[in-house]
Scaffold this motif. Structure first.
Motif, mmCIF file in Angstrom:
data_model
loop_
_atom_site.group_PDB
_atom_site.id
_atom_site.type_symbol
_atom_site.label_atom_id
_atom_site.label_comp_id
_atom_site.label_asym_id
_atom_site.label_seq_id
_atom_site.Cartn_x
_atom_site.Cartn_y
_atom_site.Cartn_z
ATOM 1 N N LEU A 1 1.023 -1.895 -0.435
ATOM 2 C CA LEU A 1 0.115 0.196 0.080
ATOM 3 C C LEU A 1 1.285 1.264 -0.415
ATOM 4 C CD1 LEU A 1 -2.678 0.695 -0.147
ATOM 5 C CD2 LEU A 1 -2.885 1.171 2.478
ATOM 6 N N TYR A 2 2.326 1.170 0.577
ATOM 7 C CA TYR A 2 3.147 2.635 0.962
ATOM 8 C C TYR A 2 3.593 2.268 -0.655
ATOM 9 C CZ TYR A 2 2.255 3.232 6.206
ATOM 10 O OH TYR A 2 2.047 3.374 6.754
ATOM 11 N N VAL A 3 3.949 1.472 -1.357
ATOM 12 C CA VAL A 3 4.541 1.848 -2.570
ATOM 13 C C VAL A 3 3.806 1.989 -3.784
ATOM 14 C CG1 VAL A 3 5.644 0.035 -3.967
ATOM 15 C CG2 VAL A 3 6.111 -0.216 -1.835
ATOM 16 N N VAL A 4 2.482 1.193 -3.474
ATOM 17 C CA VAL A 4 1.328 2.191 -4.133
ATOM 18 C C VAL A 4 1.095 3.030 -4.307
ATOM 19 C CG1 VAL A 4 -1.382 1.941 -5.332
ATOM 20 C CG2 VAL A 4 0.079 -0.064 -4.418
ATOM 21 N N PHE A 5 1.100 3.915 -3.115
ATOM 22 C CA PHE A 5 0.522 5.034 -2.504
ATOM 23 C C PHE A 5 2.183 6.478 -3.163
ATOM 24 C CE2 PHE A 5 1.650 9.087 -0.200
ATOM 25 C CZ PHE A 5 0.061 9.669 -0.277
ATOM 26 N N GLY A 6 3.279 5.600 -3.078
ATOM 27 C CA GLY A 6 4.085 6.950 -3.744
ATOM 28 C C GLY A 6 4.209 6.346 -5.245
ATOM 29 N N THR A 7 4.011 5.609 -5.479
ATOM 30 C CA THR A 7 4.158 5.790 -7.120
ATOM 31 C C THR A 7 2.644 6.731 -7.933
ATOM 32 O OG1 THR A 7 4.399 3.306 -7.190
ATOM 33 C CG2 THR A 7 3.336 3.921 -9.015
ATOM 34 N N ALA A 8 2.160 6.204 -6.850
ATOM 35 C CA ALA A 8 0.738 7.475 -7.423
ATOM 36 C C ALA A 8 0.578 9.180 -7.059
ATOM 37 C CB ALA A 8 -0.338 7.069 -7.065
ATOM 38 N N ARG A 9 1.730 9.678 -6.030
ATOM 39 C CA ARG A 9 2.398 10.954 -5.681
ATOM 40 C C ARG A 9 3.486 10.869 -6.620
ATOM 41 N NH1 ARG A 9 4.015 13.447 -0.594
ATOM 42 N NH2 ARG A 9 4.419 15.652 -0.608
ATOM 43 N N MET A 10 3.989 10.351 -7.555
ATOM 44 C CA MET A 10 4.974 10.321 -8.007
ATOM 45 C C MET A 10 4.008 10.616 -9.566
ATOM 46 S SD MET A 10 7.561 7.871 -10.107
ATOM 47 C CE MET A 10 6.649 6.997 -10.557
ATOM 48 N N GLU A 11 3.376 9.392 -9.441
ATOM 49 C CA GLU A 11 2.264 10.346 -10.727
ATOM 50 C C GLU A 11 2.048 10.837 -11.217
ATOM 51 O OE1 GLU A 11 0.082 8.744 -14.546
ATOM 52 O OE2 GLU A 11 2.404 8.572 -13.658
ATOM 53 N N VAL A 12 1.139 12.014 -9.872
ATOM 54 C CA VAL A 12 0.568 13.476 -9.727
ATOM 55 C C VAL A 12 1.730 14.502 -10.084
ATOM 56 C CG1 VAL A 12 -0.392 14.807 -8.416
ATOM 57 C CG2 VAL A 12 -1.571 12.480 -8.718
ATOM 58 N N ARG A 13 3.068 13.785 -9.539
ATOM 59 C CA ARG A 13 3.505 15.021 -9.700
ATOM 60 C C ARG A 13 4.427 15.492 -11.541
ATOM 61 N NH1 ARG A 13 6.541 17.096 -5.685
ATOM 62 N NH2 ARG A 13 7.460 18.545 -6.811
ATOM 63 N N ARG A 14 4.676 13.959 -11.592
ATOM 64 C CA ARG A 14 4.606 14.209 -13.314
ATOM 65 C C ARG A 14 4.005 14.433 -14.070
ATOM 66 N NH1 ARG A 14 4.101 10.870 -17.917
ATOM 67 N NH2 ARG A 14 2.550 9.656 -16.810
ATOM 68 N N VAL A 15 2.465 13.789 -13.850
ATOM 69 C CA VAL A 15 2.131 14.637 -15.215
ATOM 70 C C VAL A 15 1.462 15.947 -14.892
ATOM 71 C CG1 VAL A 15 -0.888 14.354 -15.718
ATOM 72 C CG2 VAL A 15 0.455 12.235 -14.802
#
Length: 425
Positions: free
Chosen positions: A66-80
């Motif tokens: 869950l922590y890894v998925v959250f970190g990936t999602a946050r990275m995706e928001v910043r990337r886009v």
């Protein structure tokens, strides 16, 4: 707000050529490594589910996932957001509201149902798939472009992309297919933009609107509850204090009127008693109106108003206020009454011998200024929020101002209250 680019609200202007190449490079990286990463996450999830019944060890794996998925999602928001210049807030982890294992578990469950997190992770997965497809289109374009020159060689057949074998006689037509591969790659780039901007931008907008509705509802309920409690308090104070005193004044003046001719001395004494009761009633009315709103807040500000509270407190108060100027009226009033009620509760119930009040201006998320106060006493602790009580009044006043209130009061003490009120007007 900064001007927006046509096609999507909240998008800032950027150089199209540079953004195109940035998108190409990012999609190439996602297409190369992203699908492998998603496969690892899928295997991680499968292992967690399989090991859940083995002494609960799988729950540890799933929690880490869950922590890894959250970190990936946050990275995706910043990337886009950085790639397409979107004005969207960052993705934040929902923190636990209280200490303890139970509060941590509740925090995990809230984040597990975090819709914006899953939307951003879905955007990442789609981007990886589109990146893989784009790389396939580029491979078609490059290899078929080379294959189209097969007639210049002596080979009877040429190996095309994805293991295909192209007869040398058909090789010239492969140049047209190479153009289609290039079109596929470019199409994936623009499709990536449409999908990711829609997912990230729309989910952020929905989250913001939902949070605004929730905040407005909480503020409205807090204001209504605070107004009801204040009305009840005023009625109680008038009924138990000022009203009986005024009735006593009227009765005393009536007795003085009856005895003014027969016993002037006694009548003078009764008038003097009524005069003293009238001054006491005026004092009580002043205290009552001060409880509704302190005029010193408008005249001299929060620092002076808190100094007056500390001077009247039955418990020695150490006041530490460091503020820069004045603040919106609603913010100053909420913090003032929270501190005043906290000191009153400490004097009545805590059996504390000292109290410390700290007030600061802080900068929260999105550079929002807030008034923050902490009230600590060395009393017996065990304070709880009960309907209609003083702490309930603090909670509702702060909620009506759009702020937050936390209480830490274990049995045996000490008791600490923290109040944070936004300063936006």
């Amino acid at each position: 707000m900064t001007s927006t680019q046509q096609g999507h609200p909240g998008m800032l202007p950027a150089r199209p050529g540079l953004r195109l190449w940035s998108t190409l490079l990012q999609m190439a990286a996602l297409g190369t490594f992203g699908m492998v990463f998603i496969s690892v996450l899928a295997a991680w999830f499968a292992a967690g589910v399989a090991l859940t019944f083995l002494l609960g060890f799988g729950l540890i794996l799933l929690t880490g996932l869950l922590y890894v998925v959250f970190g990936t999602a946050r990275m995706e928001v910043r990337r886009v957001a950085d790639l397409y210049r979107l004005q969207v807030p960052d993705l934040y982890w929902i923190r636990q509201q209280a200490p303890g294992f139970g509060a941590w578990v509740r925090s995990l469950l809230k984040n597990l149902g975090h819709g914006r997190m899953w939307a951003a992770f879905g955007s990442f997965a789609v981007s990886c798939f589109l990146g893989t497809t784009m790389l396939g289109g580029l491979e078609w374009m490059i290899r078929l472009s080379i294959t189209s020159f097969a007639p210049l060689t002596e080979s009877e057949s040429i190996s095309g992309p994805f293991g295909l074998t192209v007869p040398a006689s058909d090789a010239p037509w492969m140049f047209l297919v190479a153009i289609l591969g290039a079109a596929l790659a470019v199409g994936m780039i623009f499709l990536h933009r449409v999908i990711t901007v829609s997912i990230v931008g729309t989910s952020a907008l929905q989250t913001e609107l939902t949070e605004r509705v929730r905040t407005t509802t909480v503020q409205r309920e807090g204001a209504m509850r605070a107004a009801e409690l204040e009305r009840t308090r005023i009625e109680r104070d008038l009924h138990d204090g000022v009203q009986p005193r005024l009735v006593s004044v009227a009765m005393t003046l009536g007795l003085a009127h009856q005895q003014i001719d027969t016993d002037p001395q006694q009548a003078k004494a009764l008038v003097a008693e009524a005069h003293a009761s009238t001054k006491s009633a005026i004092t009580e009315l002043r205290q009552l109106t001060r409880g509704i709103y302190a005029s010193v807040l408008d005249d001299r500000g929060l620092d002076a108003a808190l100094s007056a509270i500390a001077g009247r407190s039955h418990i020695p108060v150490q006041l530490d206020v460091q503020l820069a100027g004045r603040y919106p009226r609603h913010a100053e009033a909420a913090v003032y009454f929270a501190i005043a009620e906290a000191l009153t509760n400490a004097a009545k119930h805590s059996r504390a011998s000292s109290c410390r009040v700290t007030v600061r201006e802080r900068t929260g998320e999105n550079a929002q200024r807030t008034l923050w106060a902490r009230i600590e006493d060395n009393g017996t602790g065990g304070a709880r929020i009960t309907p209609g009580g003083g702490l309930d009044g603090i909670t509702n006043r702060v909620a009506a101002a759009g702020g937050t209130f936390t209480l830490d009061s274990p049995q045996g003490g000490p008791t600490a209250l923290e109040v944070s009120v936004p300063c936006a007007s």
